[in-house]
Motif scaffolding. Structure first.
Motif, short mmCIF file in Angstrom:
data_model
loop_
_atom_site.label_atom_id
_atom_site.label_comp_id
_atom_site.label_asym_id
_atom_site.label_seq_id
_atom_site.Cartn_x
_atom_site.Cartn_y
_atom_site.Cartn_z
N THR A 179 0.80 -1.13 0.12
CA THR A 179 0.14 0.12 0.21
C THR A 179 0.71 1.19 0.17
O THR A 179 2.17 1.26 0.60
CB THR A 179 -1.11 0.26 1.37
OG1 THR A 179 0.06 0.01 2.45
CG2 THR A 179 -2.00 -1.05 1.22
N ARG A 180 0.15 2.44 -0.38
CA ARG A 180 0.97 3.36 -0.32
C ARG A 180 -0.08 4.80 -0.75
O ARG A 180 -1.24 4.41 -1.17
CB ARG A 180 2.05 3.53 -1.56
CG ARG A 180 1.56 3.63 -2.96
CD ARG A 180 2.34 3.77 -4.08
NE ARG A 180 1.72 3.58 -5.34
CZ ARG A 180 1.08 4.06 -6.19
NH1 ARG A 180 0.61 5.30 -5.60
NH2 ARG A 180 0.32 3.73 -7.35
N ASP A 181 0.30 6.02 -0.41
CA ASP A 181 -0.44 6.98 -0.67
C ASP A 181 -0.78 7.16 -2.28
O ASP A 181 0.06 6.97 -2.68
CB ASP A 181 0.24 8.36 0.16
CG ASP A 181 -0.22 8.39 1.40
OD1 ASP A 181 -1.24 7.84 1.95
OD2 ASP A 181 0.45 9.26 2.16
N ALA A 182 -2.06 7.41 -2.43
CA ALA A 182 -2.24 7.76 -4.05
C ALA A 182 -1.52 9.03 -4.45
O ALA A 182 -1.40 9.77 -3.73
CB ALA A 182 -4.01 7.74 -4.30
N ALA A 183 -1.18 9.18 -5.77
CA ALA A 183 -0.61 9.96 -6.59
C ALA A 183 -1.51 10.43 -7.68
O ALA A 183 -2.55 9.83 -8.05
CB ALA A 183 0.72 9.71 -6.89
N LEU A 184 -1.27 11.76 -8.15
CA LEU A 184 -2.02 12.27 -9.18
C LEU A 184 -2.02 10.99 -10.37
O LEU A 184 -2.98 10.86 -11.13
CB LEU A 184 -1.84 13.39 -9.60
CG LEU A 184 -2.45 14.63 -8.63
CD1 LEU A 184 -1.87 15.84 -9.19
CD2 LEU A 184 -3.75 14.68 -8.48
#
Length: 149
Positions: free
Chosen positions: A4-9
């Motif tokens: 998992t990771r933070d979403a990016a544009l």
């Protein structure tokens, strides 16, 4: 390997597709372009925190979205986990569990007191997952909502 990771544009095309599938799960009218624009606005403005689950082979397979809020009873900031979705072919791989663990870690990192979530009464699989991970079903409060437009 699942991560998992933070979403990016740069995730928006795939994230918009998954978000539309999530909305269809809850019987919302179709609107992929609007759904993607909604997510883009949240990411650009920082109005929510979106975490994605992915595999090296399949890419992004799920997401959860956390909205910052406040609990006036606890006098503390909280997150509302309003959206969580894993594409059907990727279920049972542990992505939902990993997204929930990542949400808890994000809440700790962001100094939130707790995370609240709601789900459909008939979403038994999700309820079983939440309860297996220590989430407690509210026995005191009943949720209501009212459309104003």
């Amino acid at each position: 390997m699942l991560s998992t990771r933070d979403a990016a544009l740069s995730d928006l095309p795939r994230l918009g597709e998954l978000f539309e599938q999530y909305r269809q799960f809850y019987h919302c009218p179709p609107g992929r372009v609007a759904a993607q624009a909604f997510l883009q606005q949240r990411l650009v403005t920082g109005e929510s925190r979106v975490i994605v689950a992915e595999t090296a082979a399949a890419g992004v397979i799920g997401f959860c979205q956390l909205y910052p809020s406040w609990c006036s009873l606890e006098l503390a900031p909280i997150y509302v986990l309003y959206d969580i979705y894993v594409q059907p072919v990727a279920r049972r791989l542990g992505a939902g569990r990993l997204l929930l663990l990542s949400a808890v870690n994000a809440a700790r990192d962001d100094n939130k007191q707790r995370i609240d979530l709601t789900t459909a009464h008939d979403n038994i699989g999700a309820q079983a997952l939440y309860e297996s991970m220590g989430w407690v079903r509210d026995q005191v409060f009943r949720a209501y909502s009212r459309t104003v437009r």
